[in-house]
Design an enzyme around this catalytic site. Structure first.
Site: not given
Ligand code: TNX
Length: 520
Positions: A334
């Site tokens: 992300e």
């Molecule tokens: C996605 S999973 C994220 C996290 C968040 C999560 C909450 C991932 C690699 N990144 O930063 O905490 O969703 O469900």
């Protein structure tokens, strides 16, 4: 008078015979209720009784052997009150004892498998490695009455059903992730987490040590990361961090339970805590504010500055020195605030840095956008395409599909804690899937194993952790261990139902799903 005495005797006889019968039935059902389900189980005749005369004997050269035997004694002592002395033996098996033998010659059993025989006379375990003995011990413990998990003295009898079990895992990597960045959890909490996952034969604890809301591991070369970056958490609480001494203690504790700790420093996104601690890591040379919210995707290290790579190198160097295991997790998810043309060279360079410190990279599936180094591992969480691309580049995959394994997802619409952006995940949904048929083109040979992450934006204490993690984690543990041909939800839910009394004895605050016919 005589007539009355006789009838009383008969009654006593009948009661004790039926209670003996029901005890035996109870313990036979313990063999059938094991989780993770063993590769093969054959019921035997009668029962073994653990007494205050029982001793534990080890055969084999490894120093770890005594430690494993001692861990069995420690596990059983509080509730049984038995001393269970540990010593070496050579020669005869004597009635009433437990024998642990390491013999490195059974390739099918691998590094973690075991053979367990329980007869009326004795208990015998053989394995190639101490890890196999450790997993056999978890099985032995599960075959005892649930009250063995209590920490105060209980009344026996301590009987185990006679049986023969041959068992080994489907996947070498069976883990859970704990996000200690969004909310901080102290050493005692993490140790309990290790106890709970290792009881179900998981062998990996992935610690998400940094994120926008907090930096949780002391880095001596960059002390403000924890002094400032570790001083808060989601909601503005006081946060916290592990000193390197505390972290080493955690790693050692885990190792005694055959759990490898994987540290994650998430970058170049999810880095606000670092960016708030050091102005020079920002492209505009100005430190950000600490962040207490739960948004994602707004922060990025300045990938064009040389100081950024000095920072990464220092952090990875210290982390590698704290890490006996092979892996360092570099996050990479992300990074919406990083331009793609900056993200790719950054990931390429960070992989080289990790390699230079003698470790292998794990990254979230987005790292497939970069050039994956030999030995690097991609963690599938949401993007099938990325994961297929990683496989094409020769990487192994850790399966953590958000729709099945994310322990922060709500069970259903009424669950108070957690999120639901990926799915509602009821207990059946977390269990009823197969890693090797989930994503087209990703088959068993491409898969290192399975991991269930717990993100903690909404989770603030151990009770809340337990409620979200249990019982779903038990199902994921079985997916990692037991062959898929042995698994189906209708049969599993009956076994899971039997775990209720054990979880209660362990003090686990679990979600009592209506889909499971819980037994007391
Ligand atoms: C996605 S999973 C994220 C996290 C968040 C999560 C909450 C991932 C690699 N990144 O930063 O905490 O969703 O469900």
């Amino acid at each position: 008078m005589i007539y009355r005495t006789l009838s009383q005797l008969l009654l006593i006889f009948l009661v004790s015979a039926t209670s003996h019968y029901s005890l035996q039935a109870q313990s036979q059902s313990a063999v059938e209720s094991l989780i993770p389900k063993p590769v093969s189980v054959a019921a035997g005749d009668g029962m073994f009784t653990l007494t205050n005369q029982t001793a534990i004997y080890v055969e084999g050269e490894m120093p770890q052997l005594i430690q494993v035997a001692q861990s069995l004694a420690n596990q059983l002592k509080p509730a049984t009150g038995f001393a269970l002395p540990v010593s070496s033996f050579k020669g005869d098996y004597k009635t009433g004892n437990i024998y642990l033998v390491v013999k490195a010659n059974d390739t099918e059993l691998g590094d973690e498998g075991y053979d367990l025989t329980i007869s009326k006379e004795f208990i015998k375990v053989t394995a190639n490695k101490p890890a196999g003995l450790f997993y056999a011990i978890q099985t032995v413990t599960q075959l005892l009455p649930a009250k063995v998990e209590l920490s105060t003295l209980q009344k026996g009898p301590w009987e185990l059903p006679a049986c023969t079990i041959r068992d080994y895992p489907a996947y070498a990597f069976r883990g859970s992730m704990l996000d200690v960045a969004r909310h901080f959890f102290n050493v005692e909490d993490v140790k309990r987490y290790i106890d709970l996952i290792s009881f179900y034969k998981m062998n990996i604890l992935h610690l998400h040590l940094s994120d926008d809301q907090g930096w949780r591991i002391e880095i001596k070369a960059w002390p403000n990361l924890t002094a400032h970056g570790g001083s808060s958490e989601v909601g503005g609480g006081k946060g916290g961090f592990y000193t390197q001494e505390q972290y080493k203690d955690l790693v050692r504790y885990a190792m005694d339970k055959f759990v490898t700790v994987i540290p994650e420093i998430d970058m170049p996104g999810h880095t606000n805590a670092a960016l708030a601690s050091y102005a020079e890591l920002n492209c505009n040379d100005s430190a950000t504010k600490l962040y207490f919210g739960t948004d994602v995707g707004f922060s990025t290290l300045c990938t064009k500055k040389e100081i950024t790579y000095k920072f990464v190198d220092d952090v990875i160097k210290e982390l590698s020195e704290l890490t006996p295991g092979p892996w360092i997790h570099i996050g990479g998810d992300e990074s919406h605030a990083t331009a793609k043309e900056d993200y790719i060279p950054f990931e390429n360079r960070v992989q080289q840095i990790v390699k230079a410190h003698g470790k292998q990279v794990i990254g979230w599936d987005e790292i497939a956008l970069s050039t994956i180094q030999p030995g690097s591992v991609a963690q599938y969480w949401s993007n099938a395409k990325n994961s297929q691309e990683a496989v094409k580049q020769g990487a192994k995959i850790i399966m953590s599909p958000a729709t099945r394994t994310y322990l922060d997802m709500k069970y259903n619409r009424t669950t108070k804690l957690g999120q639901h952006w990926a799915a509602y995940i009821e207990v059946d949904s977390a269990y009823d899937w197969n890693p090797s048929s989930l994503v087209k083109g990703i088959v068993k040979e491409n898969i290192l194993g399975v991991e269930a992450p717990l993100w903690t934006e909404t989770i603030t204490n151990m009770d809340e952790i337990e409620y979200m993690v249990f019982p779903r984690l038990i199902g994921i543990a079985e997916i990692g261990w037991s062959p898929p041909t042995n698994r189906n939800w209708q049969e599993y839910k009956m076994r899971l139902a039997q775990q209720a009394s054990r979880m209660k004895a362990m003090g686990i605050d679990f979600y009592e799903s209506k889909l499971v016919p819980w037994k007391e």
